[in-house]
Design an enzyme around this catalytic site. Structure first.
Site, PDB file in Angstrom:
ATOM      1  N   ASN A   1       0.865  -1.177   0.000  1.00  0.00           N
ATOM      2  CA  ASN A   1       0.000   0.000   0.000  1.00  0.00           C
ATOM      3  C   ASN A   1       0.903   1.230   0.000  1.00  0.00           C
ATOM      4  OD1 ASN A   1      -1.818   2.030   0.541  1.00  0.00           O
ATOM      5  ND2 ASN A   1      -2.386   1.303   2.586  1.00  0.00           N
TER       6      ASN A   1
ATOM      7  N   LYS B   1       0.154   4.237  -0.243  1.00  0.00           N
ATOM      8  CA  LYS B   1      -0.467   5.431   0.354  1.00  0.00           C
ATOM      9  C   LYS B   1      -0.189   6.662  -0.523  1.00  0.00           C
ATOM     10  CE  LYS B   1      -0.340   3.184   4.776  1.00  0.00           C
ATOM     11  NZ  LYS B   1      -0.289   3.274   6.237  1.00  0.00           N
TER      12      LYS B   1
ATOM     13  N   HIS C   1      -9.668   1.168   4.724  1.00  0.00           N
ATOM     14  CA  HIS C   1      -8.419   1.380   5.454  1.00  0.00           C
ATOM     15  C   HIS C   1      -8.692   2.324   6.630  1.00  0.00           C
ATOM     16  CE1 HIS C   1      -4.367   2.544   6.482  1.00  0.00           C
ATOM     17  NE2 HIS C   1      -3.963   1.460   5.849  1.00  0.00           N
TER      18      HIS C   1
ATOM     19  N   GLU D   1      -7.094   4.717   7.775  1.00  0.00           N
ATOM     20  CA  GLU D   1      -6.837   6.135   7.495  1.00  0.00           C
ATOM     21  C   GLU D   1      -8.045   6.763   6.788  1.00  0.00           C
ATOM     22  OE1 GLU D   1      -3.036   5.543   5.572  1.00  0.00           O
ATOM     23  OE2 GLU D   1      -2.214   4.930   7.510  1.00  0.00           O
TER      24      GLU D   1
ATOM     25  N   GLU E   1      -5.906  -5.037  10.295  1.00  0.00           N
ATOM     26  CA  GLU E   1      -4.875  -4.036  10.569  1.00  0.00           C
ATOM     27  C   GLU E   1      -5.190  -3.310  11.874  1.00  0.00           C
ATOM     28  OE1 GLU E   1      -2.762  -2.787   6.686  1.00  0.00           O
ATOM     29  OE2 GLU E   1      -4.503  -1.503   6.959  1.00  0.00           O
TER      30      GLU E   1
ATOM     31  N   GLY F   1       2.008   2.097  10.930  1.00  0.00           N
ATOM     32  CA  GLY F   1       2.984   3.181  10.819  1.00  0.00           C
ATOM     33  C   GLY F   1       3.609   3.573  12.151  1.00  0.00           C
TER      34      GLY F   1
ATOM     35  N   SER G   1       2.951  -2.218  10.510  1.00  0.00           N
ATOM     36  CA  SER G   1       4.388  -2.276  10.811  1.00  0.00           C
ATOM     37  C   SER G   1       5.002  -3.638  10.515  1.00  0.00           C
ATOM     38  CB  SER G   1       4.665  -1.861  12.258  1.00  0.00           C
ATOM     39  OG  SER G   1       4.249  -0.527  12.459  1.00  0.00           O
TER      40      SER G   1
HETATM   41  P1  PGA Z   1       2.470   0.140   7.749  1.00  0.00           P
HETATM   42  O1  PGA Z   1       1.014   0.353   7.077  1.00  0.00           O
HETATM   43  O2  PGA Z   1       3.002  -1.148   7.188  1.00  0.00           O
HETATM   44  O3  PGA Z   1       3.265   1.337   7.341  1.00  0.00           O
HETATM   45  O4  PGA Z   1       2.238   0.069   9.224  1.00  0.00           O
HETATM   46  C1  PGA Z   1       0.171  -0.722   6.812  1.00  0.00           C
HETATM   47  C2  PGA Z   1      -1.092  -0.204   6.177  1.00  0.00           C
HETATM   48  O5  PGA Z   1      -1.533   0.888   6.558  1.00  0.00           O
HETATM   49  O6  PGA Z   1      -1.673  -0.834   5.276  1.00  0.00           O
END
Ligand code: PGA
Length: 252
Positions: free
Chosen positions: A9, A11, A97, A99, A169, A175, A215
């Site tokens: 992803n 982003k 997601h 976010e 997730e 993150g 992460s």
């Molecule tokens: P990350 O994000 O691996 O940077 O923690 C995962 C995601 O948001 O899909």
């Protein structure tokens, strides 16, 4: 055997030239290697889709978007429909997601509409669920994930569920550098598969890929992927570095 999947992803990272260059280098890497055992999906920003689609067309990498509109077409300034995404050659879209849920107020009802729109347009959906830290600390994590799946996903028919991949997730791990322990991941993945079994039966539950995200990096990937109900990962930060991303795929 269930499909193993590693989805990157991206982003909101990389401009057009950077994204195309990165996709070319990944595509080249995979075409020179024996086929990876896992399916690799790149979920890019909208502006990269058409270009990356050309790059990966004859390769081993699949393509997805990170969001789609909840409406089919018309006067929705700034939106991108599921069908537009499909028309680039992309096959997947991430829906729900955390976010999008938190920064853009996407609730279960909207996410359900987006999911249906995506599937009706021929896209496969990577449907994300996961609890916040306070929800886990108050021991509500199972209830939250159950609600997200029941409201966002479980209106689909069993046939439509064939078009779905679930990504667990935990918001507190995205993150942040914090990762769910392999036990926490396996426990929730098993729970998710149990919910799908309750609703759609054993056959459907057995073939549904459930990915872990949050992460995930080369140093923890193999431990997390060892869980019998963990079928791969949705990778954010580490998907932007070729060495890390390919190492995670190797781990699976
Ligand atoms: P990350 O994000 O691996 O940077 O923690 C995962 C995601 O948001 O899909």
């Amino acid at each position: 055997m269930r499909k193993k999947i590693v989805a990157g992803n991206w982003k909101m990272n990389m401009d057009l030239a950077e994204g195309l260059k990165f996709a070319s280098s990944l595509n080249k890497y995979f075409s020179e290697k024996p086929s990876p055992k896992a399916m690799v999906i790149l979920c890019t920003p909208f502006i990269h889709l058409a270009g990356v689609s050309e790059i990966v067309k004859h390769g081993k990498v699949a393509l997805g978007a990170q969001n789609c509109a909840s409406e089919a077409s018309g006067a929705y300034t700034g939106e991108i429909s599921a069908w537009m995404i499909r028309s680039t050659g992309a096959e997947y879209v991430i829906i729900g997601h955390s976010e999008r849920r938190s920064y853009y107020n996407e609730d279960d009802r909207i996410l359900n509409r987006k999911t249906i729109m995506a599937i009706n347009s021929g896209l496969k959906v990577i449907f994300c669920c996961g609890e916040s830290l306070s929800e886990r600390e108050s021991k509500n994590h199972f209830m939250i994930v159950r609600r997200q799946l029941e409201e966002g996903l479980f209106s689909l028919s069993e046939e439509q569920m064939d078009m779905v991949v679930i990504a667990y997730e935990p918001v507190w791990a995205i993150g942040t550098g914090l990762t769910a322990t392999p036990e926490q991941a396996q426990e929730m993945h098993k729970y998710i598969r149990g919910l799908v079994k309750e609703k759609y039966g054993n056959e459907c539950a057995k073939k549904l890929p459930v990915l872990y995200g949050g992460s995930c990096k080369p140093s923890n990937a193999s431990e997390i992927f060892a869980g019998p109900d963990v079928d791969g990962g949705l990778i954010g930060g580490a998907s932007l570095k070729k060495e890390d991303f390919t190492a995670i795929i190797e781990a699976l």
